[in-house]
Design an enzyme around this catalytic site. Structure first.
Site, PDB file in Angstrom:
ATOM      1  CE  LYS A 181      -9.779 -10.089  -2.647  1.00  0.00           C
ATOM      2  NZ  LYS A 181     -11.230 -10.082  -2.981  1.00  0.00           N
ATOM      3  CD  GLU A 255      -8.722   4.735   2.943  1.00  0.00           C
ATOM      4  OE1 GLU A 255      -9.567   4.503   3.848  1.00  0.00           O
ATOM      5  OE2 GLU A 255      -9.035   4.993   1.772  1.00  0.00           O
ATOM      6  CB  CYS A 289     -13.340   5.069   4.199  1.00  0.00           C
ATOM      7  SG  CYS A 289     -12.436   5.546   2.737  1.00  0.00           S
ATOM      8  CD  GLU A 386     -16.317   2.518   8.548  1.00  0.00           C
ATOM      9  OE1 GLU A 386     -15.924   3.358   7.725  1.00  0.00           O
ATOM     10  OE2 GLU A 386     -15.756   1.430   8.752  1.00  0.00           O
TER      11      GLU A 386
END
Length: 483
Positions: A181, A255, A289, A386
């Site tokens: 997906k 992750e 990331c 973040e």
């Protein structure tokens, strides 16, 4: 600017292209213009169930379950060759759908995907067990590494093709079947890759692709026929997946987010550090990331570093990813652009922080100029949360003994960087920082052979290298009585 007239928009389930059972669609945009490229189906629970059931049948089939390892390797190598032959079209489509400059998609993302397919094709014939001397008489003991079954691969919007292949290649090399997906913002290269999967000769049902938003992903995670979930994305969603897979006792790899520190010691080559940190912080407009986001600089060199970093960022050319000479493309969506700009305003308004000069953005698209904030302290939101955009925070330090504690003062632990001319100092810092990967005197590179993943809230498990073989297999013990 992107005349993609041959777009694949249907989902792939059991070897058939379908438009979904619900009739709903999701638009995907060119973030460089804000224009709709096309629409893809919103998969419902029935579509997800059909994909999982097709993958389950394929897993048990002699065509796949009984396929020799050498033939799995050949299929992966065929897929690598097909992707390499179509690399330019894939790179252009990735740039149009995601926004990254063509130099990034064609020079990094697509070649990295090809490399992963070939790397794991090599592993398909080399997955071994062990024989173990037991303290039981007249017994032979050996282990087998076996595939898990149906694996749900849920991928992010920042590097859609590349991160899909990070999961797909080892999953197939080890004999699993998959339901992929892609992120709803960037599904197009995954659907195009599914076409190549069929051409490469994988049996029907081995690879299935469903498109949709969070509801589609949730249905996939919760389906009882899924043995493993491999997810790359936000820490918030990762926690939800971990909770559900923990309850269901499914295998899971995550992750997740990052807030990478980059430590610049007093003896570092400042110009080299500036250049490397610009790359590390602004690749894909900071939508990485492992992007370097917190720069700890000796107080005596803080101002010099910040000024040079701001000047370097200001010199980078913003533009559509398909425009020649573009250094920085847009952010992926209007929603994400607005979120990042809110963080810039928060950082600007923090007492003691300085926002270096930024010129305004012209034209359409979801563009954000890089923002360099200096004089940042550890308790500021821009240093803790973040942002996932081109926002670079420079933090001065006086006491080198505090560096590791300050670098680790975050929930995240994906990547970190150290810049020093003293190799002993650099390695001491690298050994102590809590991060899954540490780069010394270099930007954040990746390779199929190097284990990749995070500590703390940056994830569970590892991808790449032998770690991915372990992640997509489980060990069976076989005892044989010799009496």
């Amino acid at each position: 600017m992107h005349p993609h007239t041959d777009l694949r928009t249907d989902m792939l389930i059991d070897g058939d292209w379908i438009s979904g059972s619900c009739g709903g669609t999701i638009p995907t945009y060119d973030p460089g213009t804000g224009a709709v490229i096309t629409e893809v189906p919103e998969a419902g629970e029935a579509d997800v169930a059909a994909a999982v059931e097709a993958a389950s049948r394929a897993f048990e089939s002699p065509e796949w379950g009984g396929m020799l390892p050498a033939d799995r390797a050949k299929a992966l190598l065929r897929l690598a060759d097909l992707l390499e032959a179509d690399a330019d079209a894939f790179a252009r489509l990735e740039t149009a759908d995601q926004g990254q400059p063509l130099g990034v998609s064609s020079g990094f993302a697509v070649p990295n995907a090809v490399e992963h397919l070939r790397y794991y094709a090599g592993w398909a014939t080399k997955i071994t067990g062990v024989t173990t001397p037991l303290s039981v008489p007249d017994v032979d003991h050996r282990t087998r590494r076996e595939p898990l079954g149906v694996c749900a691969l849920i991928t992010p919007w920042n590097f859609p093709l590349m991160i899909c292949v990070w999961k797909l290649a080892p999953a197939l090399a080890t004999g699993n079947t998959v339901v992929v997906k892609p992120a709803e913002q960037t599904p197009l290269t995954t659907l195009r890759l599914a076409e190549l999967v069929r051409r490469a000769g994988f049996p029907d049902g081995v690879v299935n692709v469903v498109t949709g938003g969070p509801g589609t992903g949730r249905a996939l995670v919760e389906h009882p026929g899924v043995a493993k979930v491999s997810f790359t994305g936000s820490t918030e969603v990762g926690r939800e997946i971990a909770a559900r897979t923990g309850h269901d006792l499914k295998h899971v790899s995550l992750e997740l987010g990052g807030k990478a520190p980059s430590i610049i010691t007093s003896d570092a080559d400042i110009d080299a550090a500036v250049q490397g940190n610009l790359t590390g912080g602004l690749l894909n407009s900071g939508q990485v990331c492992a992007a370097y986001t917190r720069f700890f600089v000796d107080s005596a060199r803080h101002d010099e570093f910040a000024e040079k970093l701001a000047a370097g960022a200001a010199s980078m050319k913003l533009g559509h990813g398909l425009t020649e000479g573009t250094d920085l493309g847009p952010l992926v969506s209007a929603e994400h652009r607005d979120r990042v700009e809110r963080y810039v305003a928060v950082g600007r308004d923090e007492d003691g922080a300085r926002l270096h000069e930024r010129s305004p953005v012209d034209g359409e698209g979801y563009f954000v100029r890089p923002a360099v904030l200096s004089g940042v302290t550890d308790d500021m939101r821009v240093a803790r949360e973040e942002i996932f955009g081109p926002v670079l925070s420079v933090l001065p330090y006086d006491d080198p003994d505090e560096l590791v504690a300050r670098a680790d003062a975050t929930d995240h632990g994906l990547g970190a960087a150290v810049w020093s001319r003293d190799i002993a100092t650099a390695n001491r810092l690298a050994n102590r920082v809590r991060a899954g990967t540490v780069w010394i005197n270099m930007p954040p590179l990746l390779d199929a052979a190097a284990s990749w993943g995070g500590m703390k809230a940056s994830g569970l498990g590892r991808e790449m290298g032998w770690s991915a073989i372990e992640a997509f297999t489980e060990v069976k013990s076989v005892w044989t009585h010799l009496g």
